[in-house]
Motif scaffolding. Structure first.
Motif, short mmCIF file in Angstrom:
data_model
loop_
_atom_site.label_atom_id
_atom_site.label_comp_id
_atom_site.label_asym_id
_atom_site.label_seq_id
_atom_site.Cartn_x
_atom_site.Cartn_y
_atom_site.Cartn_z
N ALA A 23 -57.81 94.61 45.15
CA ALA A 23 -57.90 93.41 46.00
C ALA A 23 -56.87 93.51 47.13
CB ALA A 23 -57.67 92.15 45.17
N LYS A 24 -55.71 94.08 46.81
CA LYS A 24 -54.66 94.23 47.83
C LYS A 24 -55.06 95.26 48.89
CE LYS A 24 -50.56 92.63 45.35
NZ LYS A 24 -51.10 92.05 44.12
N VAL A 25 -55.67 96.35 48.45
CA VAL A 25 -56.13 97.37 49.40
C VAL A 25 -57.20 96.78 50.31
CG1 VAL A 25 -57.27 99.61 49.68
CG2 VAL A 25 -55.64 99.28 47.81
N THR A 26 -58.15 96.05 49.71
CA THR A 26 -59.25 95.48 50.49
C THR A 26 -58.75 94.44 51.49
OG1 THR A 26 -60.72 95.84 48.62
CG2 THR A 26 -61.50 94.32 50.31
N THR A 27 -57.80 93.62 51.06
CA THR A 27 -57.24 92.60 51.96
C THR A 27 -56.54 93.25 53.15
OG1 THR A 27 -56.97 91.09 50.12
CG2 THR A 27 -55.68 90.62 52.10
N LEU A 28 -55.75 94.27 52.87
CA LEU A 28 -55.07 94.99 53.96
C LEU A 28 -56.11 95.60 54.90
CD1 LEU A 28 -52.49 96.13 55.28
CD2 LEU A 28 -52.66 98.08 53.73
N ARG A 29 -57.16 96.19 54.33
CA ARG A 29 -58.19 96.81 55.17
C ARG A 29 -58.85 95.76 56.07
NH1 ARG A 29 -63.36 96.85 54.70
NH2 ARG A 29 -63.54 96.53 52.45
N LYS A 53 -46.62 95.50 52.35
CA LYS A 53 -45.47 95.45 51.43
C LYS A 53 -45.91 95.04 50.04
CE LYS A 53 -41.30 94.52 54.04
NZ LYS A 53 -40.28 93.51 54.32
N ARG A 54 -46.82 94.05 49.95
CA ARG A 54 -47.32 93.61 48.65
C ARG A 54 -48.05 94.77 47.96
NH1 ARG A 54 -47.76 88.38 47.06
NH2 ARG A 54 -49.77 88.70 46.04
N LEU A 55 -48.81 95.52 48.75
CA LEU A 55 -49.54 96.65 48.18
C LEU A 55 -48.57 97.71 47.67
CD1 LEU A 55 -52.17 98.29 47.71
CD2 LEU A 55 -51.96 99.09 50.06
N MET A 56 -47.55 98.04 48.46
CA MET A 56 -46.63 99.10 48.08
C MET A 56 -45.80 98.73 46.84
SD MET A 56 -47.54 101.33 50.14
CE MET A 56 -46.41 102.70 49.85
N THR A 90 -40.77 108.44 63.56
CA THR A 90 -40.81 107.30 62.65
C THR A 90 -41.41 107.70 61.30
OG1 THR A 90 -41.18 105.93 64.60
CG2 THR A 90 -41.42 104.87 62.47
N VAL A 91 -42.43 108.55 61.32
CA VAL A 91 -43.02 109.04 60.07
C VAL A 91 -41.95 109.83 59.30
CG1 VAL A 91 -44.65 110.72 59.09
CG2 VAL A 91 -45.43 109.07 60.79
N LYS A 92 -41.19 110.62 60.02
CA LYS A 92 -40.15 111.45 59.39
C LYS A 92 -39.10 110.57 58.70
CE LYS A 92 -38.00 115.80 60.69
NZ LYS A 92 -37.33 116.49 61.80
N ALA A 93 -38.76 109.46 59.34
CA ALA A 93 -37.75 108.57 58.76
C ALA A 93 -38.29 107.86 57.51
CB ALA A 93 -37.31 107.54 59.81
N GLY A 94 -39.61 107.73 57.41
CA GLY A 94 -40.21 107.11 56.23
C GLY A 94 -40.47 105.63 56.44
N TYR A 95 -41.57 105.16 55.84
CA TYR A 95 -41.99 103.78 56.08
C TYR A 95 -40.97 102.74 55.60
CZ TYR A 95 -43.21 103.45 51.14
OH TYR A 95 -43.14 103.44 49.77
N ALA A 96 -40.21 103.09 54.55
CA ALA A 96 -39.28 102.10 53.99
C ALA A 96 -38.21 101.71 55.02
CB ALA A 96 -38.62 102.66 52.74
N ARG A 97 -37.79 102.70 55.82
CA ARG A 97 -36.79 102.43 56.86
C ARG A 97 -37.37 101.58 57.97
NH1 ARG A 97 -33.25 107.13 58.25
NH2 ARG A 97 -32.61 105.82 59.97
N GLY A 144 -56.62 106.39 40.02
CA GLY A 144 -55.44 107.09 39.48
C GLY A 144 -54.55 107.71 40.54
N GLN A 145 -54.94 108.89 41.05
CA GLN A 145 -54.05 109.66 41.93
C GLN A 145 -53.92 109.01 43.31
OE1 GLN A 145 -52.22 112.17 40.95
NE2 GLN A 145 -53.09 112.06 38.90
N THR A 146 -53.13 107.98 43.42
CA THR A 146 -53.08 107.26 44.68
C THR A 146 -51.72 107.33 45.37
OG1 THR A 146 -52.64 105.30 43.39
CG2 THR A 146 -54.88 105.56 44.19
N ASN A 147 -50.69 107.85 44.68
CA ASN A 147 -49.34 107.76 45.25
C ASN A 147 -49.19 108.47 46.60
OD1 ASN A 147 -48.39 106.12 43.33
ND2 ASN A 147 -47.32 107.70 42.15
N ALA A 148 -49.73 109.68 46.69
CA ALA A 148 -49.60 110.43 47.95
C ALA A 148 -50.39 109.72 49.05
CB ALA A 148 -50.11 111.86 47.76
N LEU A 149 -51.57 109.20 48.70
CA LEU A 149 -52.39 108.48 49.68
C LEU A 149 -51.69 107.21 50.16
CD1 LEU A 149 -56.10 108.38 48.41
CD2 LEU A 149 -55.24 109.31 50.56
N LEU A 150 -51.09 106.50 49.21
CA LEU A 150 -50.38 105.27 49.56
C LEU A 150 -49.24 105.54 50.52
CD1 LEU A 150 -49.93 103.14 46.32
CD2 LEU A 150 -51.02 102.43 48.45
N GLU A 151 -48.50 106.61 50.23
CA GLU A 151 -47.36 106.93 51.08
C GLU A 151 -47.83 107.34 52.48
OE1 GLU A 151 -44.34 109.30 49.21
OE2 GLU A 151 -43.44 109.72 51.18
#
Ligand SMILES: [Fe+2]
Ligand SMILES: [Fe+2]
Length: 164
Positions: free
Chosen positions: A91-97, A77-80, A137-144, A26-33
């Motif tokens: 499966a996407k998390v495991t593949t990235l790992r 990118k696929r995971l996000m 770079t972290v400040k600018a955010g991963y999307a940039r 469930g609570q994964t958004n903050a972790l993902l970011e």
């Protein structure tokens, strides 16, 4: 702190976040970011500063590094783009790992020891530069960073440097 020590600490942080993410329900958004920001900024400092500084120690390894970053970025990118509710999410998390673990192991075992020798006393100055670029770079955010034309994309092409 040596440049390779900084990178190794960042690897450990990414591994820890991935572990939490695989267990999280469930609570994964903050972790993902956090994961995406850490990976994106780590790739930028390696591609912009570390890899060019150690290209000569073993060019084939460094060029492989750029390619593996491109693959990891694709998996990230696929995971996000996927929802934590999706049945393919884990499966996407495991593949990235798995992609990242292979890549980090190669860096730590084969590239870093050679890099330490090459950099010598310049390693600490490089680490300071890398730290500053990481934070920026972290400040600018991963999307940039990992989005179209972002630094992790454009610098994924290895510099055209020919060594002996
Ligand atoms: Fe890397
Ligand atoms: Fe790395």
């Amino acid at each position: 702190m040596k440049a390779t020590e900084l990178l190794k600490r960042q690897h450990d942080e990414v591994k820890a976040i991935l572990k939490l993410l695989e267990k999280a329900n469930g609570q994964t958004n903050a972790l993902l970011e956090k994961l995406a920001n850490n990976i994106a900024a780590h790739m930028v400092i390696e591609q912009e500063l570390f890899y060019p500084a150690v290209l000569k120690v073993k060019e084939s390894l460094v060029l492989e590094g750029y390619e593996e970053h491109a693959v990891a970025r694709f998996a990230l990118k696929r995971l996000m783009k996927s929802s934590p509710d999706d049945h393919t999410f884990k499966a996407k998390v495991t593949t990235l790992r798995e992609i990242l673990e292979h890549h980090m192991e190669e860096e730590e075992d084969e590239l870093f020891p050679r890099a330490d020798k090459e950099l010598g006393e310049n390693s600490e100055g490089l680490a300071e530069e890398m730290k500053a670029l990481f934070q920026q770079t972290v400040k600018a955010g991963y999307a940039r960073t990992i989005g179209r034309g972002g630094p992790a994309v454009t610098s994924a092409v290895a510099p055209d440097v020919h060594v002996g």
